[in-house]
Design an enzyme around this catalytic site. Structure first.
Site, mmCIF file in Angstrom:
data_model
loop_
_atom_site.group_PDB
_atom_site.id
_atom_site.type_symbol
_atom_site.label_atom_id
_atom_site.label_comp_id
_atom_site.label_asym_id
_atom_site.label_seq_id
_atom_site.Cartn_x
_atom_site.Cartn_y
_atom_site.Cartn_z
ATOM 1 N N LEU A 137 30.079 47.709 51.223
ATOM 2 C CA LEU A 137 29.955 46.248 51.350
ATOM 3 C C LEU A 137 31.336 45.595 51.349
ATOM 4 C CD1 LEU A 137 27.984 43.864 51.584
ATOM 5 C CD2 LEU A 137 28.219 43.567 49.114
ATOM 6 N N GLY A 155 55.498 40.229 39.323
ATOM 7 C CA GLY A 155 55.721 41.674 39.321
ATOM 8 C C GLY A 155 55.431 42.347 40.644
ATOM 9 N N HIS A 189 52.856 38.053 30.511
ATOM 10 C CA HIS A 189 52.124 37.289 31.522
ATOM 11 C C HIS A 189 50.639 37.301 31.174
ATOM 12 C CE1 HIS A 189 50.469 35.920 35.277
ATOM 13 N NE2 HIS A 189 49.782 37.036 35.368
ATOM 14 N N HIS A 243 45.433 33.599 44.369
ATOM 15 C CA HIS A 243 44.118 34.117 44.725
ATOM 16 C C HIS A 243 43.598 33.497 46.012
ATOM 17 C CE1 HIS A 243 44.385 35.701 40.663
ATOM 18 N NE2 HIS A 243 43.520 36.596 41.069
ATOM 19 N N CYS A 261 50.352 34.681 39.361
ATOM 20 C CA CYS A 261 50.014 36.072 39.070
ATOM 21 C C CYS A 261 50.748 36.943 40.082
ATOM 22 C CB CYS A 261 48.488 36.221 39.185
ATOM 23 S SG CYS A 261 47.859 37.772 38.499
#
Ligand code: GLN
Ligand code: ZN
Length: 749
Positions: A21, A427, A636, A689, A721
């Site tokens: 999927l 990172g 973080h 994101h 992030c």
């Protein structure tokens, strides 16, 4: 009359046994697959799964736990609660994906962790102009599809209380729970439609009932379930809770016909709550991968049988959180393999236990195998290492303490000589096709370690060059050699095992393969020093040493259930500490130890939280207090409601903390100020994101807002992030904007 249930599971994974999927959805996003083809692939996967469960012997099969992205988002769609900005144009499927992950024009909805799991759900936004309406097409279609192949289909819905508890109030809306009264008629309508097509049982999930609820909230729960139970034409209602005990909320849902309870993470409700009900007893752990102690489960079941009307055996929660099957896991040693149960094996444990309730002699062989495995596990020497135990026994408070932050700051400032508002990244850089190819080639033996290292160094060169060109202040090596920030370390540490196909959905199409922590943890040799040293050799700017913290390593692994988590955390912390010391010896001036999962492992009930936070903070400090005070320690944290752990963030005593903040704005800075936090902080100003490139203006605006809360000497500029899921072009563009915005707002020094 409703048919009693005897064997079931509470929900199912949907990514596909081979991640089919995931691949199909990503093809659709890339324009390589049509919506119709995606739909038929999804149908093929669902029906194959239902057939497997029928064959396994389950007599009630959950449906509507399938999702293209997330079940909370599906519920928002079902209740007509997608914000109008997503529904103004385009096809429904694209509107859905826009809400989930954004598009060129729109930022996505927020995403956060589902209770104390590593699954992320999409947070519905509910405002004064949200007008709920029922859209039952998905659930009805999935019921019809399963019934067509002969399944006793039990549709699963997220309940109104949990839906509203987890939604985010917007536009001045506050008391969302009061709006259950608007949802109840919709659920009643849906129940009627389900009854009309012959549905016997409906499962309504209310995991929020295992959290602390006040009396007013319990009143709402009671009114809601009284009303649903009173509706005349409806299936029997199975109210499902998981991840803890139902506790005092049990009496508020007394009107329902059945209760599914988690007997692994929680305890059975009092006997009065069981009486006259169908109880679905979650004795098989849906969250962890250890083989069931069948004797213990049978004893638990027997105690419930006495009190309840009928008892079914089940998993403690949806199987969403464990891999599909142990089949093909040939990389595990035989002993370890015999201690485990994944989804398929858990389903078999459920049916074995259900059979044992009828006639235990019929399954005596299975019971004996369970006993043997448990015995073998207990005696394995890898679970009790003298060297590790001795080292841990020597740890005292001094091992968890550094010099006062102010003194450290001076030493570090002198060494690093950074401008105000230093720019950096978290990172990782995009995991390009070349990186994945190199990893695949190494695994298949097409290239040797030396060639692999050469290719990784080429990636590091490119990432360092990019950062130099962009003008970032503190660089990273980009983490090309890491498949995953936890799995990478687990593969290098004793005490962990990796699976070949143990994929679990983390969010959307993102899947992870959690390592299995089965034994005592030790670091046979340095893990990151060569990579970081190489990156540092390519630039005059500081490169951060990059490690994952003990709490996160535990949170994203399947953990031991035979010792306290705190002990496992300290064992991991000692290994990370040894690595930080080696990084310092190798010349690193900054070491970052990521703890994005600090909030995620937090117990759901308030009473259990202080003890958790204490050991979690202690483990981080043990991991980071071995370096000299001139080494700047970064951490973080991401995707959390920081408010609840704000004191603990300060207690970590990291010199600099970068935080997710682009999606939940700058609220976190006010929270930090409120407790007098005075260390370095980098609130994320670029939401990684989403594929969207933030503009210079947008970032500058965020930075000005941040500067209003935090003085320039303490403020860092960074994305939310790591960048590994993003593409090269959008990352370069976004970071260029980030550096430019910083130049615009940076006070001249
Ligand atoms: N250093 C990690 C990265 O950049 C942190 C990821 C995370 O917070 N989940 O990928
Ligand atoms: Zn993060």
């Amino acid at each position: 009359m409703t048919t009693p249930i005897t064997a079931t599971v509470l929900g199912l994974p949907r990514i596909g046994p081979r991640r089919e999927l995931k691949k199909a959805i990503e093809s659709y996003w890339a324009g390589r697959m049509s919506a119709a083809d995606l739909d038929s692939e999804a149908r093929r996967l669902r029906t194959a799964q239902v057939r497997t469960l029928i064959d396994a012997g389950l007599d009630s099969i959950p449906v509507n736990t399938f999702s293209y992205y997330d079940q909370m988002l599906d519920t928002a769609v079902m209740l007509g609660a997608l914000p109008s900005r997503y529904t103004e144009s385009g096809q429904p499927l694209d509107q859905y994906f826009a809400a989930a992950r954004g598009n060129d024009a729109l930022a996505p909805l927020e995403m956060t962790k589902w209770f104390d799991t590593n699954y992320h759900y999409i947070v519905p936004e509910i405002g004064p102009d949200t007008a709920f309406s029922l859209h039952p097409e998905k659930v009805l279609a999935e019921v019809a599809e399963a019934r067509e192949i002969g399944a006793a289909a039990r549709p699963v819905l997220i309940g109104p209380v949990t839906f509203l508890k987890l939604a985010k109030p917007v536009g001045g809306e506050s008391a969302l729970l009061a709006r259950t009264s608007e949802l109840v008629p919709l659920y009643i309508d849906l129940l009627q439609q389900l009854a009309d097509v012959g549905v016997d049982w409906v499962q309504i999930d209310e995991p929020s009932l295992v959290t602390d609820l006040d009396d007013d909230e319990l009143q709402v729960v009671r009114a809601t379930y009284d009303a649903l139970a009173r509706s005349t034409s409806r299936p029997a209602i199975l109210l499902a809770t998981y991840f803890g005990s139902l506790g005092g909320a049990a009496s508020a849902v007394a009107a329902v016909d059945g209760l599914a309870v988690d007997l692994v993470a929680g305890e059975a409700p009092a006997r009065e709550a069981l009486r006259g009900k169908q109880i679905v007893a979650g004795v098989v752990d849906g969250r962890n991968i250890w083989r069931n102690d069948l004797d213990a489960s049978l004893a638990t079941l027997s105690s419930i049988v006495e009190a309840a009307d009928t008892v079914a055996v089940s998993t403690s929660c949806s199987l969403l959180h464990v891999p599909y099957s142990l089949e093909g896991e040939d990389g595990l040693d035989d002993a370890l393999r015999s201690w485990l149960a994944f989804g398929a094996e858990k389903t078999a444990e459920v049916t074995t236990l259900a059979a044992a309730l009828q006639d235990s002699a019929s399954v005596s062989a299975q019971f004996q195998a369970s006993r043997d495995a448990i015995q073998g596990r207990r005696e394995d020497p890898r679970l009790q290492r003298e060297d590790v135990r001795a080292q841990l026994a020597d740890v005292d408070t001094s091992a968890r303490t550094r010099r006062p932050a102010q003194e450290r700051r001076e030493l570090q400032a002198e060494r690093l000589n950074l401008p105000p508002l230093p720019t950096t990244t978290i990172g990782s850089y995009p995991q390009t096709a070349e990186i994945r190819l190199a990893r695949g080639d190494l695994r298949k033996g097409r290239i040797d370690e030396a060639e692999y290292a050469r290719r990784m160094r080429a990636e590091i060169d490119a990432v360092i060059d990019l950062q130099e060109q962009l003008g970032l202040d503190v660089l990273v090596h980009g983490e090309p050699e890491r498949n995953d920030m936890v799995q990478y370390f687990a593969e290098l540490l004793d005490g962990f095992a990796a699976t070949t196909n143990g994929w679990v959905q983390s969010y959307g199409t993102r899947c992870v393969r959690p390592p299995i922590l089965f034994g005592d943890v030790a670091r046979p040799k340095p893990m990151t020093v060569d990579w970081i040293g190489y990156a540092q050799s390519r630039t005059a700017k500081p490169v951060k040493g990059m490690l994952t913290g003990p709490v996160t390593i535990l949170a994203w692994s399947f953990v031991r259930d035979d010792q306290p988590l705190a002990t496992s955390a300290d064992q991991v912390a000692l290994a990370i500490r040894a690595e930080t010391i080696d990084l310092e010896s190798g010349g690193a001036a900054i070491v970052q130890v990521d703890e994005p999962a600090l909030r995620e492992l937090m117990p759901l009930r308030k009473a259990d939280q202080p003890a958790y936070l204490e050991w979690a903070v202690n483990a981080f400090r043990l991991a980071t207090s071995g370096v000299s005070d001139a080494v700047q320690v970064h951490t973080h944290l991401c995707y959390s409601e920081f408010g609840e752990v704000i004191e603990s963030i300060a207690a970590l005593d990291a010199d600099v903390t970068s935080l997710e903040a682009a999606r939940s704005r700058m609220e976190v800075l006010d929270d930090l100020n409120a407790i007098g936090y005075d260390l370095g902080v980098g609130p994320g100003v670029y939401d990684i994101h989403s594929p969207r490139v933030p503009s210079v203006e947008e970032i500058a605006t965020s930075l000005r807002a941040a500067l209003a809360a935090v003085p320039a000497e303490r403020l860092w500029v960074n994305p939310d992030c790591g960048l590994k899921t993003r593409g090269n072009a959008e990352v370069a563009e976004s970071l260029r904007h980030l550096v430019e915005a910083t130049r615009q707002v940076r006070p001249s020094s």
